[in-house]
Enzyme design. Structure first.
Site, PDB file in Angstrom:
ATOM      1  N   ASN A   7       0.820  -1.075  -0.010  1.00 39.36           N
ATOM      2  CA  ASN A   7      -0.259   0.108   0.020  1.00 39.36           C
ATOM      3  C   ASN A   7       0.984   1.134  -0.192  1.00 39.36           C
ATOM      4  O   ASN A   7       1.517   1.548   1.098  1.00 39.36           O
ATOM      5  CB  ASN A   7      -0.806  -0.040   1.187  1.00 39.36           C
ATOM      6  CG  ASN A   7      -1.890   1.199   1.348  1.00 39.36           C
ATOM      7  OD1 ASN A   7      -1.828   1.974   0.534  1.00 39.36           O
ATOM      8  ND2 ASN A   7      -2.578   1.212   2.199  1.00 39.36           N
ATOM      9  N   ARG A  93      -2.683  -2.233  -3.312  1.00 38.48           N
ATOM     10  CA  ARG A  93      -3.860  -1.068  -3.072  1.00 38.48           C
ATOM     11  C   ARG A  93      -3.757   0.138  -4.069  1.00 38.48           C
ATOM     12  O   ARG A  93      -2.832   0.636  -4.237  1.00 38.48           O
ATOM     13  CB  ARG A  93      -3.990  -0.675  -1.725  1.00 38.48           C
ATOM     14  CG  ARG A  93      -5.085   0.217  -1.296  1.00 38.48           C
ATOM     15  CD  ARG A  93      -5.138   0.870  -0.040  1.00 38.48           C
ATOM     16  NE  ARG A  93      -6.382   1.491   0.174  1.00 38.48           N
ATOM     17  CZ  ARG A  93      -6.834   1.842   1.192  1.00 38.48           C
ATOM     18  NH1 ARG A  93      -5.978   1.535   2.558  1.00 38.48           N
ATOM     19  NH2 ARG A  93      -7.873   2.046   1.518  1.00 38.48           N
ATOM     20  N   HIS A 182     -13.100   3.258   0.233  1.00 34.48           N
ATOM     21  CA  HIS A 182     -13.212   2.374   1.268  1.00 34.48           C
ATOM     22  C   HIS A 182     -13.843   0.890   0.824  1.00 34.48           C
ATOM     23  O   HIS A 182     -14.530   0.233   1.283  1.00 34.48           O
ATOM     24  CB  HIS A 182     -13.782   2.956   2.422  1.00 34.48           C
ATOM     25  CG  HIS A 182     -13.236   3.930   3.055  1.00 34.48           C
ATOM     26  ND1 HIS A 182     -14.108   4.946   3.815  1.00 34.48           N
ATOM     27  CD2 HIS A 182     -11.989   4.046   3.686  1.00 34.48           C
ATOM     28  CE1 HIS A 182     -13.076   5.814   4.314  1.00 34.48           C
ATOM     29  NE2 HIS A 182     -11.949   5.125   4.237  1.00 34.48           N
ATOM     30  N   LEU A 211     -15.939   3.776   9.950  1.00 29.38           N
ATOM     31  CA  LEU A 211     -15.559   4.890  10.688  1.00 29.38           C
ATOM     32  C   LEU A 211     -14.264   5.132  11.230  1.00 29.38           C
ATOM     33  O   LEU A 211     -13.994   4.312  12.022  1.00 29.38           O
ATOM     34  CB  LEU A 211     -16.503   5.158  11.765  1.00 29.38           C
ATOM     35  CG  LEU A 211     -18.098   5.078  11.427  1.00 29.38           C
ATOM     36  CD1 LEU A 211     -18.756   5.015  12.749  1.00 29.38           C
ATOM     37  CD2 LEU A 211     -18.534   6.119  10.448  1.00 29.38           C
ATOM     38  N   ASN A 213     -10.070   7.669  10.567  1.00 31.78           N
ATOM     39  CA  ASN A 213      -9.722   9.110  10.279  1.00 31.78           C
ATOM     40  C   ASN A 213     -10.542   9.677   9.002  1.00 31.78           C
ATOM     41  O   ASN A 213     -10.935  10.852   8.890  1.00 31.78           O
ATOM     42  CB  ASN A 213      -8.380   9.043  10.155  1.00 31.78           C
ATOM     43  CG  ASN A 213      -7.560   9.042  11.257  1.00 31.78           C
ATOM     44  OD1 ASN A 213      -7.952   9.843  12.509  1.00 31.78           O
ATOM     45  ND2 ASN A 213      -6.444   8.115  11.166  1.00 31.78           N
ATOM     46  N   GLU A 387      -8.226  -4.786   5.235  1.00 34.18           N
ATOM     47  CA  GLU A 387      -8.309  -4.524   3.951  1.00 34.18           C
ATOM     48  C   GLU A 387      -7.055  -5.368   2.973  1.00 34.18           C
ATOM     49  O   GLU A 387      -7.147  -5.954   1.983  1.00 34.18           O
ATOM     50  CB  GLU A 387      -8.111  -3.099   3.518  1.00 34.18           C
ATOM     51  CG  GLU A 387      -9.408  -2.265   4.243  1.00 34.18           C
ATOM     52  CD  GLU A 387      -9.313  -0.804   4.107  1.00 34.18           C
ATOM     53  OE1 GLU A 387      -9.583   0.045   3.179  1.00 34.18           O
ATOM     54  OE2 GLU A 387      -8.828  -0.167   5.255  1.00 34.18           O
TER      55      GLU A 387
HETATM   56  P1  AMP Z   1      -8.389   4.286  11.175  1.00 33.33           P
HETATM   57  O1  AMP Z   1      -8.296   5.507  10.349  1.00 33.33           O
HETATM   58  O2  AMP Z   1      -9.656   3.240  10.813  1.00 33.33           O
HETATM   59  O3  AMP Z   1      -7.280   4.037  11.633  1.00 33.33           O
HETATM   60  O4  AMP Z   1      -9.333   5.039  12.711  1.00 33.33           O
HETATM   61  C1  AMP Z   1      -8.565   6.042  13.381  1.00 33.33           C
HETATM   62  C2  AMP Z   1      -9.633   6.538  14.550  1.00 33.33           C
HETATM   63  O5  AMP Z   1     -10.130   5.591  15.432  1.00 33.33           O
HETATM   64  C3  AMP Z   1      -8.992   7.436  15.417  1.00 33.33           C
HETATM   65  O6  AMP Z   1      -9.841   8.644  15.511  1.00 33.33           O
HETATM   66  C4  AMP Z   1      -9.142   6.840  16.855  1.00 33.33           C
HETATM   67  O7  AMP Z   1      -9.247   7.961  17.617  1.00 33.33           O
HETATM   68  C5  AMP Z   1     -10.314   5.861  16.644  1.00 33.33           C
HETATM   69  N1  AMP Z   1     -10.025   4.858  17.644  1.00 33.33           N
HETATM   70  C6  AMP Z   1      -9.046   3.939  17.700  1.00 33.33           C
HETATM   71  N2  AMP Z   1      -8.976   3.271  18.810  1.00 33.33           N
HETATM   72  C7  AMP Z   1     -10.231   3.629  19.610  1.00 33.33           C
HETATM   73  C8  AMP Z   1     -10.586   3.562  20.843  1.00 33.33           C
HETATM   74  N3  AMP Z   1     -10.245   2.610  21.706  1.00 33.33           N
HETATM   75  N4  AMP Z   1     -11.636   4.272  21.213  1.00 33.33           N
HETATM   76  C9  AMP Z   1     -12.137   5.233  20.278  1.00 33.33           C
HETATM   77  N5  AMP Z   1     -11.502   5.510  19.301  1.00 33.33           N
HETATM   78  C10 AMP Z   1     -10.579   4.872  18.616  1.00 33.33           C
END
Ligand code: AMP
Length: 412
Positions: A7, A93, A182, A211, A213, A387
């Site tokens: 990726n 990717r 996604h 859900l 970043n 993914e």
């Molecule tokens: P991603 O882009 O899928 O890696 O997700 C990142 C997001 O997931 C960030 O906003 C993190 O704050 C949130 N996140 C990861 N672990 C937790 C957790 N234990 N509780 C709440 N949010 C989380």
């Protein structure tokens, strides 16, 4: 079959090596090369049961970055391969497949040309993805490569869902339309959640909420995406970490005039300084906001409320699009882990037939779990996404088919 999944981002590359078979898969190693192009690039590599390997060294381009990956994969101490010839295929990717790709494909010259044509649609990502493909072709010319696109799952959207109500000539001239992103994650969690919940994917009506970043919501019917919240770019849709999500275009022209912002300035504003970060004024990270909300920080509470409200509106809209819904699925860093966001979203969905188990949701993170009560008409699940596994699976299937075809034509 051992598969290397790559990726490539603009200055980084993530990788995994997986041992794949039709019914099983094992992650052998994974890692990240960051700050490519700088004298202090960083290569982090991890295999099970060993401390992680981390070195800083100059890495001037993606070819050197991939070379560093191939070196560590065959290293005596940290390696997982005796010889590079054990890698039977590489899966990439690729961010944008435009209207060319409805599914993953084996890479050849024509595919490279089409990915190049889509660079204009994803100027930050596609060129980096292509660099990875070209570097691999140079370093391991005999190994088949497969491209897996973020957009291809959404190519099944009907035209009235993907069109913007602009002069049609812009669609013809520039392909200005909604593409969605996604796709690998939405497809993966839809299949996984249906299996877990005992639903028939071919008949089910699903709303998947990825859900993280970046966030997007997808309406899925019969295993096909019929609408998704991201659009021409990944800015459209719900509030995200630093992206604004939906915005009245009038705000953009107003700010251009008032703040003297040009296209680059607006791009920066809606991609990097908005969303949870913009509203809260202190963090794009959901965990920080949940903590701050508990301490009574009003703008953190507002940011979370806005995020949940956006998601809830999409769920209502997609229930209408699908003429009902059988299951709502949460995934991604926030969807898998944030009981607070899931609770906010699922409060007040009783009209839809959701009987959410608030007690079970509380404290649940990082697992595949049903979050609705057993008799709930609409099921709610949180499901972990993967993914890389989708990329490895598509790669295995395509390469196996190619090998079978080659063997058949030799026999003939
Ligand atoms: P991603 O882009 O899928 O890696 O997700 C990142 C997001 O997931 C960030 O906003 C993190 O704050 C949130 N996140 C990861 N672990 C937790 C957790 N234990 N509780 C709440 N949010 C989380």
């Amino acid at each position: 079959m051992k598969i290397l999944v790559l990726n490539c981002g603009s200055s980084s590359l993530k990788y995994q090596v997986l041992e794949m078979s039709p019914n099983d898969n094992t992650l052998l190693a994974k890692g990240l090369v960051e700050r490519i192009g700088s004298p202090n690039a960083c290569h982090t590599h991890k295999i099970d049961g060993k401390d992680k390997y981390q070195v800083e060294k100059p890495i001037s381009n993606h070819t050197e970055g991939i070379k560093s990956v191939l070196d560590i994969l065959t290293d005596k101490e940290y390696g997982v391969l005796k010889d590079l010839s054990e890698i039977e295929a590489v899966g990439h990717r690729v961010a944008h497949g435009g209207e060319y790709f409805f599914k993953s494909v084996a890479v050849d010259e024509e595919v490279v040309e089409k990915i190049e044509k889509c660079c204009e649609l994803a100027p930050l990502h596609n060129p980096a993805n292509l660099t990875g493909i070209k570097a691999m072709a140079k370093l391991m010319p005999d190994v088949p490569q497969v491209a897996v696109f973020d957009t291809s799952f959404h190519q099944s959207m009907p035209d009235y869902a993907y069109m913007y109500a602009l002069d049609y000539s812009y669609y013809e001239k520039y392909k200005i339309r909604r593409f969605g992103f996604h796709g690998t994650s939405h497809k993966f969690v839809a299949e996984k959640a249906c299996k877990l919940a005992g639903l028939d994917l071919g008949k089910a009506k699903l709303i998947t909420c990825h859900l993280g970043n970046g966030s997007s919501i997808t309406a899925i019917e019969g295993g096909r995406s019929v609408d998704t919240s991201m659009g021409f770019t990944p800015v459209e849709g719900v509030t995200m970490g630093t992206r604004s999500g939906n915005l009245d275009v009038g705000v953009v022209t107003f700010l251009m005039e008032k703040e003297g912002l040009d296209a680059a300035g607006i791009n920066n504003l809606v991609n990097k300084q908005s969303g949870l970060q913009g509203i809260s004024g202190f963090s794009s990270d959901c965990r920080d906001l949940v903590d701050a909300e508990k301490s009574g920080y009003k703008r953190a509470e507002l940011a979370l409320a806005k995020l949940a409200y956006d998601i809830k509106k999409y769920i209502g809209a997609y229930a209408a699009v699908l003429n009902g819904v059988d299951m709502i699925v949460f995934t991604g860093g926030i969807g898998e882990n944030s009981d607070r966001v899931r609770e906010l979203v699922c409060t007040g969905l009783e009209y839809l037939g959701v009987d959410f188990d608030f007690a079970k949701n509380n404290g649940t993170r990082g697992v595949d779990v049903e979050l609705s009560k057993p008799k709930s008409k609409v099921k709610v699940w949180a499901v972990t996404t993967n993914e890389e596994l989708v990329i490895a699976t598509d790669t295995m299937n395509i390469v196996t088919e190619m090998q079978e075809r080659a063997a058949q034509s030799e026999n003939n």
